[in-house]
Every structure is written in C-alpha cells, then in structure tokens.
Design an enzyme around this catalytic site. Sequence first.
Site, PDB file in Angstrom:
ATOM      1  N   GLY B 149      61.524  37.663  -0.195  1.00 35.53           N
ATOM      2  CA  GLY B 149      62.930  37.935   0.072  1.00 35.53           C
ATOM      3  C   GLY B 149      63.796  37.346  -1.026  1.00 35.53           C
ATOM      4  O   GLY B 149      63.401  36.402  -1.721  1.00 35.53           O
ATOM      5  N   CYS B 150      64.981  37.917  -1.185  1.00 29.55           N
ATOM      6  CA  CYS B 150      65.864  37.483  -2.276  1.00 29.55           C
ATOM      7  C   CYS B 150      66.351  36.058  -2.052  1.00 29.55           C
ATOM      8  O   CYS B 150      66.274  35.212  -2.946  1.00 29.55           O
ATOM      9  CB  CYS B 150      67.031  38.454  -2.410  1.00 29.55           C
ATOM     10  SG  CYS B 150      67.885  38.823  -0.867  1.00 29.55           S
ATOM     11  N   TYR B 151      66.867  35.786  -0.845  1.00 31.88           N
ATOM     12  CA  TYR B 151      67.320  34.427  -0.543  1.00 31.88           C
ATOM     13  C   TYR B 151      66.173  33.428  -0.648  1.00 31.88           C
ATOM     14  O   TYR B 151      66.329  32.367  -1.267  1.00 31.88           O
ATOM     15  CB  TYR B 151      67.916  34.360   0.861  1.00 31.88           C
ATOM     16  CG  TYR B 151      69.292  34.960   1.047  1.00 31.88           C
ATOM     17  CD1 TYR B 151      70.390  34.509   0.332  1.00 31.88           C
ATOM     18  CD2 TYR B 151      69.504  35.957   1.994  1.00 31.88           C
ATOM     19  CE1 TYR B 151      71.661  35.036   0.551  1.00 31.88           C
ATOM     20  CE2 TYR B 151      70.779  36.485   2.216  1.00 31.88           C
ATOM     21  CZ  TYR B 151      71.855  36.030   1.497  1.00 31.88           C
ATOM     22  OH  TYR B 151      73.107  36.544   1.729  1.00 31.88           O
ATOM     23  N   SER B 154      65.448  32.177  -4.086  1.00 33.65           N
ATOM     24  CA  SER B 154      66.454  31.256  -4.631  1.00 33.65           C
ATOM     25  C   SER B 154      66.353  29.864  -4.025  1.00 33.65           C
ATOM     26  O   SER B 154      66.826  28.894  -4.609  1.00 33.65           O
ATOM     27  CB  SER B 154      67.854  31.818  -4.412  1.00 33.65           C
ATOM     28  OG  SER B 154      68.280  31.626  -3.077  1.00 33.65           O
TER      29      SER B 154
END
Lengths: 335, 335, 335, 335
Positions: B149-151, B154
């Site tokens: 996932g993108c979050y 990060s």
Amino acid sequence: MIRVGVVGATGYTAFEAIRLINRHPQATVTAVTSRKDVGTPISDVHRALTGQLDLSLSLADPQQLGADCDVVLCCLPHAASAETVRALSEQDLRVIDLSADFRLRSAAVYERWYATEHPWPERLGEVAYGLPELFAEEIADARLVANPGCYPTSAILPLAPLLKAGVIETDIIVDSKSGVSGAGRTPKLANLYCEANESIAAYSVGKHRHQPEVVDVLDRFAGVQTDVLFTPHLTPMDRGILSTIYVQGRELDAQRVKQLWQEAYAEAPFLHVVDSPPATKHVSGTNHVHMTAIDAGKRVVLLSVLDNVVKGASGAAVQNMNCMFGLDQTLGLGA
Amino acid sequence: MIRVGVVGATGYTAFEAIRLINRHPQATVTAVTSRKDVGTPISDVHRALTGQLDLSLSLADPQQLGADCDVVLCCLPHAASAETVRALSEQDLRVIDLSADFRLRSAAVYERWYATEHPWPERLGEVAYGLPELFAEEIADARLVANPGCYPTSAILPLAPLLKAGVIETDIIVDSKSGVSGAGRTPKLANLYCEANESIAAYSVGKHRHQPEVVDVLDRFAGVQTDVLFTPHLTPMDRGILSTIYVQGRELDAQRVKQLWQEAYAEAPFLHVVDSPPATKHVSGTNHVHMTAIDAGKRVVLLSVLDNVVKGASGAAVQNMNCMFGLDQTLGLGA
Amino acid sequence: MIRVGVVGATGYTAFEAIRLINRHPQATVTAVTSRKDVGTPISDVHRALTGQLDLSLSLADPQQLGADCDVVLCCLPHAASAETVRALSEQDLRVIDLSADFRLRSAAVYERWYATEHPWPERLGEVAYGLPELFAEEIADARLVANPGCYPTSAILPLAPLLKAGVIETDIIVDSKSGVSGAGRTPKLANLYCEANESIAAYSVGKHRHQPEVVDVLDRFAGVQTDVLFTPHLTPMDRGILSTIYVQGRELDAQRVKQLWQEAYAEAPFLHVVDSPPATKHVSGTNHVHMTAIDAGKRVVLLSVLDNVVKGASGAAVQNMNCMFGLDQTLGLGA
Amino acid sequence: MIRVGVVGATGYTAFEAIRLINRHPQATVTAVTSRKDVGTPISDVHRALTGQLDLSLSLADPQQLGADCDVVLCCLPHAASAETVRALSEQDLRVIDLSADFRLRSAAVYERWYATEHPWPERLGEVAYGLPELFAEEIADARLVANPGCYPTSAILPLAPLLKAGVIETDIIVDSKSGVSGAGRTPKLANLYCEANESIAAYSVGKHRHQPEVVDVLDRFAGVQTDVLFTPHLTPMDRGILSTIYVQGRELDAQRVKQLWQEAYAEAPFLHVVDSPPATKHVSGTNHVHMTAIDAGKRVVLLSVLDNVVKGASGAAVQNMNCMFGLDQTLGLGA
C-alpha cells in the site's frame, strides 16, 4: 423579512444562495427542497452551513412553498425546472429560475439547443431576463425572472452597450475560461479532482448552449443580430469566469469602449471599469464584475471577470430578488 | 523483452504502470484488460497514451494472458483481485498484485478489516511483500508478489530499521497526507474537484485498512508487535504522500536515526536520507523516497515523502518486476 | 556519451533539462553553471536531483565548458544569453540557446520588442530555429540552435502547414493559456502562490514578445506575412500550454485541416492529431503535442496542447540535441 | 460608526480586515497606512477593493491616527509592531495587534523565540489575549488586545477545556496543516506558485514560534504547564488550517471530549462540535471553527479547522473589536 425557498437545494448554486440569504438583512430561508435525501438536515449536505440554518430537505410541494415563501429560487436542471416553475405559478409567490428554461424567447431555439420539448412553451417570450444592469424595470415588475447563465453574463455586460451604440461589428469571438464549479456537483469523471486539476481544456467548441443565449439577449437589448463564436474552457480553479472577447469597429479604440461602459453603467453598483487586465480572483466570492478594454492592432480586446457562482448565479438571483422587492440592489451582497 | 499484462487497466495506477513499462528498455505491455469498455483503445481511456500504445481493452481471460504475458500487474479492487490472481495461478506467468489481497498474512485479520471473506485464504502467509528494500530475496524467487500500500510504504521504510535495531518504543503515531489520486478514478462526491480542492481533511481516523498492514509488515520484518495510530489526510494535490511520524526511544536522537537508515539502506537505490524537511514535490513522478529525522523535545519526528502512484504503487511494481526477472532494480525507473 | 553543459542552471527549464539528460541513454550532464551560489551542490538548488547528479554550480567559464562539454544548453535571460553564446562560439562545442536572443532574424525587430541592443546582431539571420518538425535539416547542421518560445511552438505547429498550403487567411487570433512555470523561478509578487492560485488573467495583451516570434517563423517557413493577435493568460497550474486559435479560409473545414496536419507531420514522432479537445494534462511531463480542429460557423478553431517546460523548452532542446548529433529524435524523451 | 485604522495595510491579513470592516454595519475604515507606496490608492494594492474603499496609503502617524480612528488594527511584522503600538498608546484609541508582540507574557520567552529584544517589555503580562471564547471579560475592558496566532487558535480552542477539566495528560502532539497565505505576501522562493503547488512539507519542526504561544496561553487559561510538540505543514491551498491533535487521558473518550466542549462553548457563536472529520473548506471565508474528537486506541484524536486569515487573524480581530465596543460578537461576521 422576505421568506425565501430554495428548490433543488443540494448543488453548489443552491448552497451559495443560502449562504447569501443568511447574510441578507431582510431575507431568510424558510424552505429547502430536494428529490433525494428528504429529511436530511441541510447542514449535512452543505457542511459549511453547520449551525447556520436549521432546516431539513423536503419534497418540493407547490402549496407548501406557497404558504412558506414569498419567493422561490429554483435551482433545478433544465426541463425539470420549467415543470416546477409552472406548478409554482398557481401560488402567491415570485420565482427566480436559475435554470436555462426561461432565458430564451423562442421555444424552437430552446428545443434545438436543449434537445428536449419545453414544458411550458407559451410562457416564453415574456419572462424578464435577470440582468438588472440592462433590464431593471422588467425585473422590478416580474413574477418570474430568468436568472442569466454564468458565461452569458460575462459576455453580455461588456458587449451590450457597444452594440447598442453601434460601434462594433457583429462578428464576435468570446473565449471564456471557467472554474470547475460551473460543471455542477454531480459526480462525473471529467469533474474529478485528478482529471480537472493541473489541466485546462476547451469543450463544446462552437456548440455550447450559452451561445444562443448571448445572441438572443444581445438582440433583445440592442436590436442587433450578432454572429457570436463562443469557446468555453474548463480551468483548474473552484470559481471564476474570465471572458476574453475579440471585437472590431471602425474608429473604435479601447478608450471609446471604456467611455461607453462608464456611461451605460454609471448607476450599476457591481460593474467596475478597470485599467489593467483583471483576474478572476479580484472578484472571487463577490457579486462584482471587473472589465477592461485593450487596443490590439485592428481589434479591441475586452476582458471581463466575475464569480460564476455569485454574479454568474446566486448573487445575481439575490440582486434580482432585491429589485423585485423594491430593495437596494446591493442589499446583502456586500458593499 | 518481458511481456507485461495489465489487468484492470482503466484506473490511475494502471495508467502509471503502462507509462512506466512504455519507458522500460526490457519490457513491453502486451495486454490491457477491463470488465467495462471492452474493445475500446486504451488511448481513449488514458488520452496521454495517444500514439504510445496500440492496444484495446479485452476481458481478462487467464489462458490468453498466460499465452501473451510473462508477468501480470493486477490493478483490481480487493477481493476481485484475489479471485483473478487465483485464476491466473494455473498459468505460466508471474503476478504482481497491486490490491490489498495478499499483503496481510492472516485471513482473519483480512476479513476483520476488509469486511469480506478472502477468496483464497490458503495462499496467504507465504506471499512475498513487495518492498525490495526489505524483502529482496523473497521477491526474487516469488511467483506472486503483494505490492505494498502507498501509505504503508511511507511508514514502513523509515520505521523498519529502527524497530529492528530496537531503538524506538512500539507506541507510534503516523500522521500521513496524501494526494487525491490515492482515492482512485471512480466518480464519487468526495473526489470531485470542487470538494477536494482548497481543502484538507482527515478521514478513517484510527481505522484505515493500511494500519494493520503497517503493523503486520513491521512484525514480519523486525519481529516486533507495534501499536501504530495511523491518521490519513486527503490533501489538495494530484499525487504525493508525506508521513510525519512521531517516535521516541531512550537515548535516541535524529542523528542516530539517520545513521541507522544509512546503514540499512546503503544499497537501496531509491532511498535518500536528506537534511531538511522533504516536500512531496521533490519526488513527484519518481520512484524515490526522501527521509529525514528531526529532534523535537523527547521525541524524534521522522518525515518521509514518496509519489503514491509511483513508489506507492506502479513504480514499486516495476521495481518488483525487475527483481523477479533478475534485472537491475532501477531499470526503466530513471536514474 | 554526449557531454552536456547547462548554463544558468538554477531555474525551472534548467532543472527539466537536467532531469531529461539524466534519463538519456547517450548523454550526461558534465557542468552546471550559475552566477550565484557558486559551489553549491545542484541537488541543494533542485532537491529533486538528490542522489541523481553529483555536481556543484560553477561560474560559466567558456574555456572550461569547451573542455568539458560537447554541447551547452544556455538557460540565461535574454541579452545575457547572447553574450554568453558569443563567448562560447570560440570553443569547440555546439550551443542550444533557450533564450529569445537568436529566434528573430532581424536585430531591429529584436531591439523594438526586447527594448535592448542585441549583443551579437551580426549572428542573427542564419541561426537554425529549433523546431525539428519544420527545420530538421538546418538543425542537423547547426552549431547554434535557437530553441523556440513555449507559446510560439504551440501556435506555429498548427498554423505552419495551413499557411504553407495557403488555405487560411492571414488574420489570426491566438488565445493561449499557460501554467505558471512559464514565469520563471525569480520571486515576484504576481507569481506567489496566493496571487496565482484560484485565478486566471490575461497579460501583455497584443504586446507579448512571442507575437513577433510567431509572425517571423511563420514567414520563414511559409513565406507569408501574417497578422497575429496573441493573448496569453496566466493559468493556475504548474505547467502546460493550451492555444485556442481562430482561423478562417474559403472552403476550409476541420477535416481538411486535420488532413493537412497528417500529411505535414507524418514523420513527426511527437505530434498527434486527436479527435476531441485535448487537455494540457494529456501531455504533461512529455514532449508530445496534441492538436485538433473543430468547425465553428465560418471559422475553424484549432486547439493545441503541450508542456511548456518540456516541448516548450527543455524537451525541445533535447530533441534538437538529438538532431544535431545524428540520433533518433525521440532518444531519452520517452516513446 | 467605529472608525478603524489599518496599519500595515498591504498584506493578506490587512486586506481581509478591510474586506470584513467594509461589510460591518457599525464600523468603517478611515485610514490605511504603509511604509511603502505612500499615496497609492488601496484598491491598486488590493484590486478586489476596486470601488469598495476610496482611501490611499499614508505613513502611520500616531497623532493623525488618534484623530481619525477609534481603533487601530496593527498588521505589522513582529518588533516593528510593538514599536508602533507603543507610539499609539499615547493616543485616545484602542489597539488590536495582529503581530506576535504581545501574545506571550514573558519578555525572556519572547526574546528567546523571536531572537530580538522586545521594544516594550514592561507592557507584557497584562495584555488581553484575543480569544473571546476564553478571555471575553479581559478583552471587553482592554485598550490593547493581542490577536492570537492562527495555529495557536486551532490548538488552544480544542485543548483548553480539556486541560481545565484535567482529563488529558500534558504530553500533546499538534500536527497542523496550513494554507500558503499564512506565509505572507512578501515574495520568497518557497511561496512561489510552482514551489508550493502540488506539494506538502513540514517546516520548523519542533521550533515554530507558535509552540510557546500555545503553551503559554494554555497555562494562562488552565493553570497547567503542557509539553506540546507542534509540527506545522505548508499545504497547497490559499487558506485554512487543520490541526490534528493527539491526546490521551485516563477514562477519556471522544464522547466525553465533545461533552466538555459543548459545555465550555455553549455561548460561543463561532464554535461548532461536529460528528465527522471536518474539512478546512467547511469554514473557508468564515469566522467559524469546526471541531470533532475520535477514539483511536488508547488515544483520542482531536480535529479542528478554521480559516487562518479570518478566525486565525482578521475575523478574530473584528470579533475582538466587537467585544471591546460592547457589540454582539458576530456583528459583521456573518450569522
């Protein structure tokens, strides 16, 4: 207090109308209607109204509206709007229709451009067009006012005095740039943030429905049949319209244009002739229009800016309401 | 040439995947599929591909994909994705799944957070998690990779080495800000330009589905059960994620954090430790991650930025593909 | 490897040039110069270059550049640029000048529009104009190429074949909309976020310096003296230019226009004739141009979009470099 | 009519102050001053004021301001502001200082954080802090009011009642996101459109000057010394602040938080407790604050939104003016 009903209250123009009426010292919103979400508090639909208006959405019932309201602002899509306006005509109230249904004088033209039968064609032709800068007297006496389109307002105001004075040719190019709110609040791919953001594009080139509106109203005001080429552009900003208008005329220059505007609009509280190109931000959130004219070779370039949701829609509606009820045009609309 | 199929090709991540593969010197897109708009040229769906890819949308047929592709990037919604991945598992190809379906190791956790039965629960637990910075060997050998996932990317990249080294407490706050593309291309009110523009808001506070993903992957990598509080925010920009992460640890300071990162990521071509707060624009359109750490009282604030559509989705997929096919991780992804 | 120097490396076009050269398989940046911040790592000036280019700013020394570079991209302001180009002309290298200094053929015209003496007037008149779509042969042989203005590229490409074919009148209106990056990176009130955001405005109406450039290049290519009225608009987006161009001609229609374009640009890899209005986002970050033509009454409306920083500046420079060094035009510029 | 002077009239907060006073039924702007551009009409500096205010910039002369004004809004930078306020203290007028100069009670703290000597340290400690929601009585009696910082308002309003009630621990994280107008109107690289647009970044992590302001005012109101970690972020939008605040307390939950807010702010016309995460757009252009609380594991997440230029600056100033002159707090500030 003028009691105001807002029919079709879930969109952006309805929200702006409510916001403006909330600030108006002599008007108050007494009804908000919608076909969907009946019973939902209006502040759930427009969260900026939290604590500002304690009303819930109801179905638009003409008799109830007749009992609750002195004036109805009709914010429905075209065709649906005319039907509702017809139903409301039996009631003791006035109507300002923000749709396109009563702007054109000819049912045939309407049906060609809107590709649908007009629900109340016999009413056309005698409806006041809601630009108080040009048609103040008609509006004052009207029971039904057709609120102008956002693009047409930005084109008609600069052009009308020049055509009336006979100083420009009828071959006119209007290149307009509008914020995305003009596209409405219905979810569509083209209006998604990631589609519209960081991008500009033309659409409906030469066939947008506001083109015949501009032509019809200019004829109505100045008695001149124009040949307007209108190109709208979707611009990455919430609100604002800039129209860049290309005109020419024998011995015409920018100074003469401004002089004609000053004369025509000496009494118009929202129209301002400025000396350098106006930006849409200069009028954002207000009912004002800034206009200038610039010499460019054999042509003069006219520039006008307005807020499409205010002077292009709900602010104009409040201005019209003020005229209809004998109030100062600027009441509730800032200075 | 690696032949790449893109399943679910109409969204933003699929577009970015195609754009990246088009630039890749050793890969080429050979199939694009969709349940809707079958037969439509992909360049009509993504107009930026005009003249760049001469393929039309087809239905996702496992056998056909098996014949046409060496690897499939699956860009479907969760649940739908797992079904397709299962069907593709019979074919002689590898799969990189960009959905959430194979990121968690436990079907029970999946079902609690995604509120649906997992279509292929027995496959869970042994799927490579597609962060080559942490799991390069597993990815190199995998037939199925769960793209992160993108979050989570990060948050995991800055946190993983610190937890592995045991220098931070497990009580962690992740306050993330994402561009609107993360919300996908399906028209919804919240993603309209005029809703998202000029506004920032939190959503899914403490209950976003990426929260358990962060916890599970950190446990998988570092063997530590963390208590992560994750707050995502919708930010008015197309792309980019900034995560502001609040940690603390005995005798921990920013310098020690950076040192641990430098050691852990010495070989990671896309990770860069910087000396002042990074902006999402610094990595926009790239597969890079910029990270820094700043002392703030008893805490250390970690900041990481990435492009949610590239390193947060399709760039990571290409990076994974490179690993799976024995290529340099950076191939086709810029320097 | 072609060794590339970037002179005036602190602005947006220089950054984009470096970014593109970094991706180019047969070129590498070997020098970055600036009058200010000498000694500063280029990645401190352009943080997106972190880890991507290990060079620091130096003063532009012609001899050193002659030793280090095969080609110099000169990204200085006008007048300053011509002086540097003159100094570089002694060296064994080629120059692509991104300023306006060598675009016009006449020193008199230059001095009228740029209000300054030209530092090297005798060089004018024989410099290749860097639009490979029109002047490929001249560019291939050139030691000095004048990289086109961003607006002119968007106007000249659609107009040139039509004027050459003699199918349009010479009275032409070009209404252009540009992103803010075109205004450069020097802090000025008008370019502040809160001034430019959520606003659109025209500027330099009828007197922008790109107007004579369009006229001169069209004459150079088609042998026709046109009367172009050019109106640029500052649009709230980082990058992109849309030109809306109003033309007319006897028996001209949109289909004929597209046919002429298809013929003229059959071999042009970056030009694409499309069937509906293009958006600047369709070409954002690329060297592509999308163009269409639409019938509108007696006129035809031409629409062209490009990325002002890529095809309008640094991408064109790389394309020119490719031509000058005998490489495929598209090398390093995506598909 | 209250006669209002605006000192330092060229920035964004001054513009907003003038706009609000123009709408106020019992106040009028009688003087606008600036060190630069003396003699320039204010509508040339703020073009949105065209036709709305017929005043030109003058130098700030205390005696003249004393003659022309009942109250002065001082919109100067810190340090400069205190000097002017001191000079104005001889005059028969009241002052609302929008700078940071009189917000802290201790000259030592001021000098540590602002790195300059305080021009009038003996005045500190007895100045009313301009949050009528907390300090209404002091404000009503004050001749000098320190208008709060934008970030502090967004943090103090949610926190103050919780600290007063003793239900939260003093270890507090405030993660705030602000629009770019907070950075002022002076041209600087970081505030250029192309730098701030499409990007988000933290700045001044743990060392922003608003951190001690929050701590000092919370102590002043609740008698509790807190340990606040404050992280501001520059967000790509004109206006708005969202603060995401992480707190915890024994037996504390979101419902209890909301209940305490309802009690504390029962009489506060601009504060609204809402049930889902508020967006900055919900309060854009208004003096309202929306707040909610959400349970998240052992913590409660507080969310507050306001318009940094209105409730965060000029709207608060008008609200304070209303209090100082015995008017209803909401006069001239919408419903």
